[in-house]
Write an enzyme that holds these catalytic residues in place. Structure first.
Site, PDB file in Angstrom:
ATOM      1  N   PHE A 178      62.474  32.935  78.845  1.00 49.43           N
ATOM      2  CA  PHE A 178      61.744  33.820  79.768  1.00 49.43           C
ATOM      3  C   PHE A 178      61.034  34.940  78.986  1.00 49.43           C
ATOM      4  O   PHE A 178      61.673  35.639  78.203  1.00 49.43           O
ATOM      5  CB  PHE A 178      62.770  34.410  80.757  1.00 49.43           C
ATOM      6  CG  PHE A 178      62.214  35.480  81.664  1.00 49.43           C
ATOM      7  CD1 PHE A 178      61.220  35.193  82.591  1.00 49.43           C
ATOM      8  CD2 PHE A 178      62.705  36.781  81.600  1.00 49.43           C
ATOM      9  CE1 PHE A 178      60.721  36.181  83.431  1.00 49.43           C
ATOM     10  CE2 PHE A 178      62.217  37.767  82.437  1.00 49.43           C
ATOM     11  CZ  PHE A 178      61.221  37.466  83.359  1.00 49.43           C
ATOM     12  N   VAL A 196      32.704  52.942  76.048  1.00 51.91           N
ATOM     13  CA  VAL A 196      31.725  52.010  75.482  1.00 51.91           C
ATOM     14  C   VAL A 196      30.774  51.601  76.609  1.00 51.91           C
ATOM     15  O   VAL A 196      31.207  51.339  77.726  1.00 51.91           O
ATOM     16  CB  VAL A 196      32.445  50.782  74.882  1.00 51.91           C
ATOM     17  CG1 VAL A 196      31.474  49.641  74.607  1.00 51.91           C
ATOM     18  CG2 VAL A 196      33.154  51.194  73.611  1.00 51.91           C
TER      19      VAL A 196
HETATM   20  C1  LIG Z   1      28.071  50.487  72.127  1.00 55.06           C
HETATM   21  C2  LIG Z   1      28.098  51.014  70.720  1.00 55.06           C
HETATM   22  C3  LIG Z   1      26.927  51.211  70.035  1.00 55.06           C
HETATM   23  C4  LIG Z   1      26.931  51.756  68.743  1.00 55.06           C
HETATM   24  N1  LIG Z   1      25.740  52.027  68.118  1.00 55.06           N
HETATM   25  C5  LIG Z   1      25.748  52.729  66.956  1.00 55.06           C
HETATM   26  C6  LIG Z   1      24.539  53.194  66.356  1.00 55.06           C
HETATM   27  O1  LIG Z   1      23.441  52.957  66.858  1.00 55.06           O
HETATM   28  N2  LIG Z   1      24.622  53.903  65.222  1.00 55.06           N
HETATM   29  C7  LIG Z   1      25.831  54.216  64.618  1.00 55.06           C
HETATM   30  O2  LIG Z   1      25.867  54.915  63.602  1.00 55.06           O
HETATM   31  N3  LIG Z   1      26.975  53.748  65.142  1.00 55.06           N
HETATM   32  C8  LIG Z   1      26.966  53.044  66.292  1.00 55.06           C
HETATM   33  N4  LIG Z   1      28.157  52.645  66.847  1.00 55.06           N
HETATM   34  C9  LIG Z   1      29.393  52.875  66.091  1.00 55.06           C
HETATM   35  C10 LIG Z   1      29.539  51.840  64.966  1.00 55.06           C
HETATM   36  O3  LIG Z   1      29.983  50.627  65.516  1.00 55.06           O
HETATM   37  C11 LIG Z   1      30.531  52.319  63.877  1.00 55.06           C
HETATM   38  O4  LIG Z   1      31.809  52.504  64.445  1.00 55.06           O
HETATM   39  C12 LIG Z   1      30.095  53.604  63.212  1.00 55.06           C
HETATM   40  O5  LIG Z   1      28.745  53.557  62.832  1.00 55.06           O
HETATM   41  C13 LIG Z   1      30.953  53.842  61.972  1.00 55.06           C
HETATM   42  O6  LIG Z   1      30.896  55.172  61.632  1.00 55.06           O
HETATM   43  P1  LIG Z   1      31.436  55.676  60.215  1.00 55.06           P
HETATM   44  O7  LIG Z   1      30.817  54.886  59.150  1.00 55.06           O
HETATM   45  O8  LIG Z   1      31.256  57.147  60.222  1.00 55.06           O
HETATM   46  O9  LIG Z   1      33.026  55.455  60.333  1.00 55.06           O
HETATM   47  P2  LIG Z   1      33.999  54.319  59.832  1.00 55.06           P
HETATM   48  O10 LIG Z   1      33.568  52.979  60.243  1.00 55.06           O
HETATM   49  O11 LIG Z   1      35.348  54.763  60.248  1.00 55.06           O
HETATM   50  O12 LIG Z   1      33.917  54.387  58.233  1.00 55.06           O
HETATM   51  C14 LIG Z   1      34.478  55.430  57.499  1.00 55.06           C
HETATM   52  C15 LIG Z   1      34.505  55.037  56.023  1.00 55.06           C
HETATM   53  O13 LIG Z   1      34.947  56.168  55.281  1.00 55.06           O
HETATM   54  C16 LIG Z   1      35.953  55.766  54.363  1.00 55.06           C
HETATM   55  N5  LIG Z   1      36.801  56.936  54.145  1.00 55.06           N
HETATM   56  C17 LIG Z   1      37.809  57.394  54.913  1.00 55.06           C
HETATM   57  N6  LIG Z   1      38.323  58.511  54.402  1.00 55.06           N
HETATM   58  C18 LIG Z   1      37.622  58.789  53.282  1.00 55.06           C
HETATM   59  C19 LIG Z   1      37.658  59.840  52.332  1.00 55.06           C
HETATM   60  N7  LIG Z   1      38.541  60.843  52.427  1.00 55.06           N
HETATM   61  N8  LIG Z   1      36.776  59.821  51.329  1.00 55.06           N
HETATM   62  C20 LIG Z   1      35.870  58.811  51.202  1.00 55.06           C
HETATM   63  N9  LIG Z   1      35.788  57.794  52.073  1.00 55.06           N
HETATM   64  C21 LIG Z   1      36.646  57.781  53.108  1.00 55.06           C
HETATM   65  C22 LIG Z   1      36.627  54.593  55.012  1.00 55.06           C
HETATM   66  O14 LIG Z   1      37.259  53.793  54.050  1.00 55.06           O
HETATM   67  C23 LIG Z   1      35.453  53.897  55.719  1.00 55.06           C
HETATM   68  O15 LIG Z   1      34.828  52.965  54.857  1.00 55.06           O
HETATM   69  C24 LIG Z   1      28.154  52.064  68.112  1.00 55.06           C
HETATM   70  C25 LIG Z   1      29.347  51.811  68.790  1.00 55.06           C
HETATM   71  C26 LIG Z   1      29.331  51.324  70.090  1.00 55.06           C
HETATM   72  C27 LIG Z   1      30.634  51.122  70.799  1.00 55.06           C
HETATM   73  C1  LIG Z   2      36.859  44.947  77.234  1.00 54.30           C
HETATM   74  C2  LIG Z   2      35.385  44.736  77.174  1.00 54.30           C
HETATM   75  N1  LIG Z   2      34.802  43.864  78.024  1.00 54.30           N
HETATM   76  C3  LIG Z   2      33.461  43.678  77.988  1.00 54.30           C
HETATM   77  C4  LIG Z   2      32.680  44.345  77.085  1.00 54.30           C
HETATM   78  C5  LIG Z   2      31.160  44.134  77.047  1.00 54.30           C
HETATM   79  N2  LIG Z   2      30.528  45.379  77.539  1.00 54.30           N
HETATM   80  C6  LIG Z   2      30.052  46.327  76.704  1.00 54.30           C
HETATM   81  S1  LIG Z   2      29.425  47.656  77.496  1.00 54.30           S
HETATM   82  C7  LIG Z   2      29.740  46.964  78.997  1.00 54.30           C
HETATM   83  C8  LIG Z   2      29.339  47.679  80.253  1.00 54.30           C
HETATM   84  C9  LIG Z   2      30.055  48.947  80.478  1.00 54.30           C
HETATM   85  O1  LIG Z   2      29.836  49.329  81.812  1.00 54.30           O
HETATM   86  P1  LIG Z   2      30.140  50.777  82.307  1.00 54.30           P
HETATM   87  O2  LIG Z   2      31.474  51.212  81.854  1.00 54.30           O
HETATM   88  O3  LIG Z   2      29.875  50.836  83.757  1.00 54.30           O
HETATM   89  O4  LIG Z   2      29.083  51.664  81.497  1.00 54.30           O
HETATM   90  P2  LIG Z   2      27.476  51.658  81.695  1.00 54.30           P
HETATM   91  O5  LIG Z   2      26.924  50.939  80.520  1.00 54.30           O
HETATM   92  O6  LIG Z   2      27.176  51.021  82.997  1.00 54.30           O
HETATM   93  O7  LIG Z   2      27.121  53.094  81.688  1.00 54.30           O
HETATM   94  C10 LIG Z   2      30.337  45.709  78.859  1.00 54.30           C
HETATM   95  C11 LIG Z   2      30.710  44.820  79.992  1.00 54.30           C
HETATM   96  C12 LIG Z   2      33.346  45.223  76.192  1.00 54.30           C
HETATM   97  N3  LIG Z   2      32.689  45.898  75.266  1.00 54.30           N
HETATM   98  N4  LIG Z   2      34.695  45.416  76.287  1.00 54.30           N
END
Ligand SMILES: Cc1cc2nc3c(=O)[nH]c(=O)nc-3n(C[C@H](O)[C@H](O)[C@H](O)COP(=O)(O)OP(=O)(O)OC[C@H]3O[C@@H](n4cnc5c(N)ncnc54)[C@H](O)[C@@H]3O)c2cc1C
Ligand SMILES: Cc1ncc(C[n+]2csc(CCOP(=O)(O)OP(=O)(O)O)c2C)c(N)n1
Ligand SMILES: [Mg+2]
Length: 574
Positions: A112, A382
């Site tokens: 279970f 997100v």
């Molecule tokens: C819907 C959505 C859209 C997105 N669109 C964008 C976008 O258009 N542009 C964007 O920029 N991001 C975007 N993101 C976020 C993207 O996916 C990444 O998470 C982000 O760009 C990573 O940021 P970062 O490099 O600062 O951080 P992290 O990915 O966390 O990288 C940090 C790095 O720093 C290193 N590090 C940590 N500590 C130290 C230290 N003390 N000294 C030296 N190095 C260190 C780590 O090893 C790692 O390699 C989006 C996310 C979502 C959910």
């Molecule tokens: C758990 C999960 N399911 C599906 C997706 C794909 N996804 C990315 S953004 C999004 C829409 C989010 O909708 P909402 O929270 O209403 O925000 P909005 O973009 O409408 O402002 C979806 C379905 C995801 N990123 N994570």
């Protein structure tokens, strides 16, 4: 006096500085939760869904930099943790998950609720082990804790309920040292080479990420010496953007054209502490230099010509005295001027609009930005809330911004806010919630009252999964499966004992937000916002252009041509 394995377990956590455990109780966890009940130093934070527990622990770990703990009972209770743990692991925050297991003598019988935690958590942890014998304690737990802290990520300890209740073989934790703080810096020889490369370059752009936390003044001094604009990656926003005369915004699909331009027009790109994932936004010809704490990160996202392992602050401190002042200023001045214009354009979109029309989400976030405390903690879902947070929330070195930026999971904002508020009781904690994301883990709205957590929730009610709708349009697909039939969230919040408010018109936005922020307790503000608030990527490729015209054609064919007009109106004719 003898004690149980569970008691030793909890005592070991307390010795490691753990103050609370987020979770949902269950039979197999009884030994552990009962030991927590009796251990004064650790609080049990009871939430409604284990995914919430994992996200909340991750938020706490992100904000404090210290180990946070979550727990789930065997089988389904474990499984619910997983998505949140993936987020913690990808964000590199130290989190320990206690995964209770079925009775030890039943393992392997398809009993279970039986699952195999070692397999299930393998991909979202650095360390995942089963405690099947009291002799393993406290060593296995201590290794798990050390691994989560040292490698920054998730560790999982699976423990059957019966093993937790057995007599411990040892009486107390073994480890009593302070967390090590090594200085990680490239060698002198490497620093010389790096300084030489930078001293010879003219048009330099810095791409700075979350790895620049704690090194703000060194980063600014570096940019000054190199005359380099600083582009930040999203997770770097809270550490890089403030008090920064070299700031030119973000790049990427949600970025600013100025960030894009500064990256694409440099001769030398200097990446510092970033794992910015989108390869198409890196320059093709420029020399690329990368500094990261982790060697395995070098060259992961772009071709790299010079790669160095080092902590940002230690490396920049050692590098700065070796750098000459760059005399070429044009690249910097053009990039900064471009940013000023881009910023102006973005700000001009954050207008209240007219009564009777849906409210611009940009306006809500800009207003929230003005009204929120100097040290507010924001979480954004997100979806489009991530865009508005990136563009309209101002960081100042004290404010914090959390999202599911690396894992990209919906529903993160509310559970992260719970972890932020519980671990920072005096701070203002505010969510930017999508109506889709919010409703996904909505059960934990109940936790706000139960935990006395005065979180402020702002729901962007666009009645759709708008971000996905946007992606569908850009890909030339007719949007489908994105409608949300929503209830009145404010009334629902009232029924749950929260303050529930709705801002129906632009002029109601400011008073509603102000009232919620001043309210002594949890509050929810729902705001109907326009659905097609298109956020154009900084550069439109031919592919994307094709996508848009294709959408128009398909929309007409499907009798939905009105949507493209809506899209144009919102974005072009303001
Ligand atoms: C819907 C959505 C859209 C997105 N669109 C964008 C976008 O258009 N542009 C964007 O920029 N991001 C975007 N993101 C976020 C993207 O996916 C990444 O998470 C982000 O760009 C990573 O940021 P970062 O490099 O600062 O951080 P992290 O990915 O966390 O990288 C940090 C790095 O720093 C290193 N590090 C940590 N500590 C130290 C230290 N003390 N000294 C030296 N190095 C260190 C780590 O090893 C790692 O390699 C989006 C996310 C979502 C959910
Ligand atoms: C758990 C999960 N399911 C599906 C997706 C794909 N996804 C990315 S953004 C999004 C829409 C989010 O909708 P909402 O929270 O209403 O925000 P909005 O973009 O409408 O402002 C979806 C379905 C995801 N990123 N994570
Ligand atoms: Mg939505």
């Amino acid at each position: 006096m003898s004690k149980t394995v569970a008691e030793l377990f909890v005592e070991t956590l307390a010795a490691a500085g753990v103050e609370r455990v987020y979770g949902v109780s269950g039979d197999s966890l009884n030994g552990i939760t009962d030991a927590i009940r009796r251990e004064r130093e650790i609080q049990w934070i009871h939430v409604r869904h284990e995914e919430t527990a994992a996200f909340a622990a991750g938020a706490q770990a992100h904000l404090t930099g210290k180990l946070a703990v979550c727990a789930g009972s065997c089988g389904p209770g474990n499984l619910h943790l997983i998505n949140g743990l993936y987020d913690c692991h990808r964000s590199r925050v130290p989190v320990l998950a206690i995964a209770a297991q079925i009775p030890s003598h039943e393992i392997g019988s398809n009993y279970f609720q039986e699952t195999n935690p070692e397999h299930l958590f393998a991909q979202c942890s650095h360390y995942c082990e089963l405690i099947s014998n009291p002799e393993q304690m406290p060593r296995v737990l201590e290794i798990a804790v050390q691994t989560a802290i040292a490698r920054r990520g998730v560790s999982v300890v699976a423990i059957p309920g019966d093993v937790a209740l057995r007599e411990a073989a040892v009486n107390s934790p073994r480890l009593h040292f302070a967390p090590p703080k090594p200085t990680v810096c490239p060698s002198d020889e490497e620093l010389e080479t790096l300084a030489g490369v930078l001293n010879r370059a003219k048009k330099i752009t810095i791409l700075a990420g979350a790895g620049c936390a704690g090194a703000h003044s060194e980063l600014i001094e570096l940019a000054g010496k190199l005359n380099a604009p600083i582009v930040h990656a999203m997770r770097g926003k809270e550490f890089v953007e403030y008090d920064n005369p070299f700031d030119v915004g973000m790049t990427g699909l949600l970025g600013f054209s100025s960030g894009y331009y500064a990256m694409m027009n440099c001769d030398l790109l200097l990446m510092i502490g970033t794992d910015f994932p989108y390869t198409q936004f890196f320059p093709k010809e420029a020399t690329v230099v990368q500094i990261d704490l982790r060697g395995e990160q070098l060259g992961r996202r772009a071709k790299v010509d010079y790669g160095y392992v080092g902590d940002t602050q230690a490396t920049l401190k050692a590098l700065l005295p070796r750098l000459k002042q760059n005399n070429y200023v044009e690249h910097l001045t053009t990039s900064v001027e471009h940013y000023r214009k881009t910023r102006e354009e973005l700000d001009s979109l954050a207008t209240p609009g007219h009564s009777g029309e849906p409210i611009h989400p940009q306006y809500i976030v800009k207003t929230l930005d003005e009204l929120s405390a100097d040290n507010a903690i924001f979480t954004c879902d997100v979806g489009t809330p991530t865009i508005w947070a990136a563009r309209y929330l101002t960081m100042n070195g004290k404010r914090r911004l959390l999202g599911s930026f690396s894992h990209g999971s919906m529903a993160n904002a509310l559970p992260q806010a719970i972890g932020a508020q519980v671990s920072h009781p005096g701070r203002q904690v505010i969510t930017l919630s999508g109506d889709g994301g919010f409703s996904m883990l909505m059960g934990d709205l109940l936790s706000l009252r139960q935990l006395n957590a005065p979180v402020k929730i702002v729901v962007f009610k666009n009645n759709s999964l708008a971000f996905v709708e946007l992606e569908m349009k850009a890909a030339g697909i007719v949007d489908f499966g994105t409608d949300l039939h929503n209830p009145n969230f404010a009334k629902m919040a009232e029924a749950l004992g929260l303050l529930g408010l709705t801002a129906e018109t632009p002029d109601q936005v400011r008073p509603a937000l102000r009232k919620a922020l001043q309210h002594d307790g949890p509050a929810l503000v729902e705001v109907p916002v326009s659905r097609q608030e298109l956020s154009m990527p900084p550069t439109i490729t031919l592919e994307q252009m094709k996508g848009f015209s294709l959408f128009a054609l398909r929309a007409v064919l499907s009798g939905r041509g009105d949507e493209i007009i809506d899209l144009a109106e919102v974005n072009l004719f303001r």
